[in-house]
Every structure is written in C-alpha cells, then in structure tokens.
Design an enzyme around this catalytic site. Structure first.
Site, mmCIF file in Angstrom:
data_model
loop_
_atom_site.group_PDB
_atom_site.id
_atom_site.type_symbol
_atom_site.label_atom_id
_atom_site.label_comp_id
_atom_site.label_asym_id
_atom_site.label_seq_id
_atom_site.Cartn_x
_atom_site.Cartn_y
_atom_site.Cartn_z
ATOM 1 N N GLU A 68 10.260 -7.293 -6.539
ATOM 2 C CA GLU A 68 10.448 -7.295 -7.987
ATOM 3 C C GLU A 68 9.483 -6.326 -8.664
ATOM 4 O O GLU A 68 9.837 -5.646 -9.640
ATOM 5 C CB GLU A 68 10.244 -8.703 -8.546
ATOM 6 C CG GLU A 68 11.284 -9.715 -8.091
ATOM 7 C CD GLU A 68 10.905 -10.391 -6.788
ATOM 8 O OE1 GLU A 68 9.983 -9.914 -6.093
ATOM 9 O OE2 GLU A 68 11.538 -11.405 -6.441
ATOM 10 N N PRO A 270 6.252 -6.644 9.219
ATOM 11 C CA PRO A 270 6.565 -7.996 8.734
ATOM 12 C C PRO A 270 6.497 -8.088 7.222
ATOM 13 O O PRO A 270 5.711 -7.382 6.578
ATOM 14 C CB PRO A 270 5.474 -8.862 9.388
ATOM 15 C CG PRO A 270 4.343 -7.916 9.637
ATOM 16 C CD PRO A 270 4.965 -6.586 9.930
ATOM 17 N N GLY A 312 1.993 -1.754 1.182
ATOM 18 C CA GLY A 312 2.234 -0.536 0.416
ATOM 19 C C GLY A 312 2.448 0.715 1.240
ATOM 20 O O GLY A 312 2.361 1.823 0.705
ATOM 21 N N GLU A 313 2.736 0.578 2.551
ATOM 22 C CA GLU A 313 2.940 1.755 3.387
ATOM 23 C C GLU A 313 4.350 1.812 3.992
ATOM 24 O O GLU A 313 4.570 2.481 5.001
ATOM 25 C CB GLU A 313 1.891 1.810 4.499
ATOM 26 C CG GLU A 313 0.501 2.125 4.014
ATOM 27 C CD GLU A 313 -0.436 2.543 5.136
ATOM 28 O OE1 GLU A 313 -1.004 3.640 5.060
ATOM 29 O OE2 GLU A 313 -0.575 1.756 6.096
ATOM 30 N N PRO A 338 18.032 -3.272 1.250
ATOM 31 C CA PRO A 338 18.367 -2.204 2.196
ATOM 32 C C PRO A 338 18.313 -0.812 1.577
ATOM 33 O O PRO A 338 18.574 0.185 2.259
ATOM 34 C CB PRO A 338 19.816 -2.544 2.572
ATOM 35 C CG PRO A 338 20.383 -3.105 1.298
ATOM 36 C CD PRO A 338 19.244 -3.860 0.640
ATOM 37 N N LEU A 339 18.011 -0.732 0.287
ATOM 38 C CA LEU A 339 18.120 0.550 -0.410
ATOM 39 C C LEU A 339 16.991 1.507 -0.060
ATOM 40 O O LEU A 339 17.199 2.724 0.025
ATOM 41 C CB LEU A 339 18.180 0.317 -1.919
ATOM 42 C CG LEU A 339 19.377 -0.530 -2.377
ATOM 43 C CD1 LEU A 339 19.287 -0.830 -3.858
ATOM 44 C CD2 LEU A 339 20.693 0.156 -2.041
ATOM 45 N N GLU A 340 15.777 0.975 0.160
ATOM 46 C CA GLU A 340 14.661 1.857 0.538
ATOM 47 C C GLU A 340 14.941 2.600 1.848
ATOM 48 O O GLU A 340 14.799 3.825 1.892
ATOM 49 C CB GLU A 340 13.354 1.059 0.634
ATOM 50 C CG GLU A 340 12.673 0.856 -0.690
ATOM 51 C CD GLU A 340 11.300 0.226 -0.539
ATOM 52 O OE1 GLU A 340 10.533 0.250 -1.514
ATOM 53 O OE2 GLU A 340 10.982 -0.293 0.546
#
EC number: 2.4.99.12
Length: 439
Positions: A68, A270, A312-313, A338-340
């Site tokens: 989010e 994870p 954040g990686e 799944p968009l990333e």
C-alpha cells in the site's frame, strides 16, 4: 441487524476501546519485544506525535504495509507538488523503513494509532488533517467514526474489496452502511470493487484502475547489481518473491529437482524478512547451500539459494532474473502484486490463490505474460520450461511490459477524483508563508 443496532454496536466498540486503553502500554511493549513494533516510537501507536505539525493544509495518508505504501508514493508526490503538507502513517516496521528510503522529506512519517478512541482522538487533535486518504482496504471503525464526527473528509484510494471481506460485510449490511456512509468518496481499483462498495453503503464511488501500475519501477543500487551479475557469470536464475510460509520450502524443492539439468541459482525473497533464520534452516535441511544478502555472502558457483532478507531491494532481486514466481498464492491465500515483476521484465508464475489481485492477473494472463501453477511439481515444470525456452520466456516478458503499459492511468484518474477536496487546500497552501511551523 437494524441501523439502530449497528450504531449501538459501533458505540460499544468505541467504549470497549476506551476501557482497554490502560492495557495498551503492556501490549505494545510485548509486541516490541517480539520485533513487531518500533520500541523507540511505540508511543505513536497511542496517538502521541513525535514530530512538529507544519502550518497550513495537511493531508493524512494511511497505508497499512509495504504494498500500500508503494502504491500511494506517486500520489503523495502529486499532493506535495501542490505545496500541501503530508503525514503518512503505516502499521509495520518494514513499511516505515520503506517510507524513509523512498519518500524522505516528502512526508512526515508516523506509526498509525491503534483503533482505540482515545488514541485516534489524540492523533487527530494534534495533527488536525484537512483530509484523510486511506489506501486499499483499511476499514477501522473507531478511526472512521472519529473522522466523521470531526467532519474530516475521508477517502478510500486504490480501494479494493476481497471476496472474503465482501462476504463478511455482506452478513452485516446495516453495520457496513453505518461505517461506509462516513466515506466522502471511494476510488476503486476495478468495476467489481466499485460495485461492492456501492452495495455495502458507500455513497460516492468511482473507478480509477490500480495505482500500483503507475508506480515507478522499484529502485536498485547499480554498483551492487553489477557486482552480483559478475558473480553469476552466465548462470541461470529464477526468483520466488513475496513468499509466505511453505512457499520457501517449495522453492527449495523446485531448485533441488532442477539443479542437475539447469545448474540454476534460486533467489528467494520472503514477504517477511524477519523469518530469514527459520527459512535458511529449512533450506539447509533440504541439503541446499544458502547465501544471504544481509551477510554479504558471495554468489559462489556452489551456492544454491540467494536469500534476499532485506527491505526495499526488490528492484535488485528482480533485475537479477527473468523468471519470477509471486508468492502468497500456492499455499497461503490472496496473492501478491504481480505488476512489479512484469514491469521489470520477468515472466510471471503464480499459484491459483490470487483473489486480492484477480484483475491484474487476468489482464496479464490474457496477454500471455502470467501462468498459474497448481502445486510444487507444476511450479518446477514451469520454471524449467522458462529457463530452457528462450523464445517463450521473451514472449511472456514482452507481453507483461505491454500489459502494464495498457493498465496505466490510475494516478491521473485518482487525482481528478480528488480535485474537489485538494484544489481548495492548494489555494490555501500557496497563500501561506512556507517556513511557519506550529506545535
């Protein structure tokens, strides 16, 4: 349940929250000891501010967790371009770290107050937001009621309503209406979501599409990426990302089944990096050698699994592969975004339990860029096929990039929907001296 009974139930909920307030300190201390709360900032969860409230208009954004938070970052930047101050609240340590890394000074970050009337009242009394923008599906009764009582417009952005939530609210229609009527506007991800919110009593609903499509590709450290690529040489890779309990073991089993034929490196990221010790132990039991990002382990030829146990990686991990299985879909339910992986050039595999991202998966699958698997054996076959069939992999990658491009436009639609609430604040903000700060 009648409307009168629904309001009585909400009043009882708020009263119970007030009675429980004396026990909050112990509860938060316990969670902090478990690593689930930021010990140094746990008073924020009781509504106590740890930053100054800037003068002028202020919009409160709430994003529960990492997904989010990523979704609302472009919207936060759009609001800030209009000289309106932003406070962003999140509920997890992971999302707080992400906010610090990706938003910086564009917003004041605080942990969201617990949904107890005293905590919410304390938070609102101090920050006095002009508007509240709540991401996706966060419905907290005490918070909604307090915002309504103070006549602060509250808007759900990128709103979605899962099958389970819709069924649950549908069993209590009067209660749902008593809550959702407090929403000034719902900006839904899809037509299905929009219709569900209308059915449950939201008065003003529009559809924008998914803000997650309009986010920037996740960042990465180019120097670190180049170093890992050098270590990999020409070795094949695949990734299992946003995994939940059971899916890491499944990825390990897939790796072991394909190792002799492909010699691949398996990357596991994870959803909750704090589980890294447990995950590593499970993979070692399978006879696999694990390198961990947090330890700075080298990706030597004998390493089986690269465990991405950092926050954040994702941009780094996804750029190291062209095949990505997206978790919380094989054993757990709901799915993950799944968009990333699609926008970063990965062929997407997933389990079938993707209810929370149904529309995104449908659009990707329609284009031929995502494939569903039923179990670990089918996942192994899918990974092997994509690692060994260059044409099929490239076709899925190109289809995914095309699908993402087609789905863009949610940010523009959302900003347009927010104009009646944001434009007056923009005028007010630009009439005030920018340097003034009030407590």
């Amino acid at each position: 349940m009648s409307g009168r009974m629904a309001r009585f139930a909400l009043g009882a909920y708020q009263a119970t929250g007030t009675l429980l307030t004396p026990f909050v300190g112990g509860y938060l201390a316990y969670r902090a000891a478990k690593g689930k709360e930021d010990h140094a900032r746990r008073l924020e969860r009781s509504g106590y501010a740890s930053a100054d409230r800037p003068a002028g208009p202020l919009v409160w954004f709430h994003a529960a967790s990492v997904g989010e938070t990523n979704a609302v970052i472009p919207l936060i930047r759009e609001i800030r371009r209009r000289d309106i101050h932003v406070i962003l609240t999140t509920g997890t340590i992971t999302s707080a770290k992400l906010a610090a890394e990706r938003i910086g000074n564009d917003a004041i970050h605080q942990y969201v107050p617990l949904d107890l009337k005293p905590a919410v009242s304390r938070f609102l009394e101090y920050w006095q937001p002009d508007c509240a923008l709540i991401a996706e599906s966060e419905i907290w009764p005490a918070t909604l009621m307090e915002l309504g009582r103070r006549r602060i417009p509250q808007i759900l952005v990128n709103a979605r309503m899962s099958d389970r939530s819709f069924e649950r609210w549908g069993r209590r229609p009067a209660l749902a209406e008593a809550l959702f009527e407090n929403l000034a506007l719902v900006i839904a991800q899809s037509d299905v979501d929009a219709e569900r919110f209308r059915d449950l009593g939201a008065r003003h609903v529009m559809m924008s599409g998914n803000l997650k499509v309009d986010t920037d590709a996740p960042p990465y450290d180019a120097e670190v990426f180049a170093d890992y690529k050098k270590q990999l040489g020409g070795r094949k890779t695949w990734a299992a990302i946003s995994t939940f309990d059971g899916e890491e073991k499944a990825a390990g089993i897939v790796h072991r089944a394909l190792k002799e034929r492909n010699g691949q490196l398996t990357i596991i990221v994870p959803r909750h990096p704090e589980r890294a010790e447990e995950i590593e132990a499970e993979l070692v039991k399978l006879g696999l050698k694990v390198a961990r990002r947090t330890r700075g382990d080298a990706l030597a030829p004998d390493v089986d699994v690269f465990l991405g146990d950092t926050i954040g990686e994702m941009g780094l991990y996804l750029r190291l592969t062209e095949v990505a299985f997206v978790g919380r879909s094989l054993f757990a339910e709901g799915g993950q975004n799944p968009l990333e992986p699609a926008m970063l050039g990965c062929a997407v595999l997933s389990g079938s339990n993707v209810q929370n991202f149904r529309e995104a998966y449908q659009k990707l699958a329609r284009r031929g860029s995502a494939r569903m698997v039923r179990d670990t054996e089918m996942l192994a076959k899918g990974v092997h096929y994509l690692l060994t069939n260059d044409d099929a992999r490239r076709n899925m990658i190109e289809a995914g990039i095309g699908a993402v491009q087609e789905m863009r436009g949610a940010l523009t639609a959302t900003v347009k929907g927010l104009e009646p609430y944001i434009n007056p604040l923009t005028v007010k903000a630009r009439l005030l001296p920018k340097a003034a700060v009030q407590r």
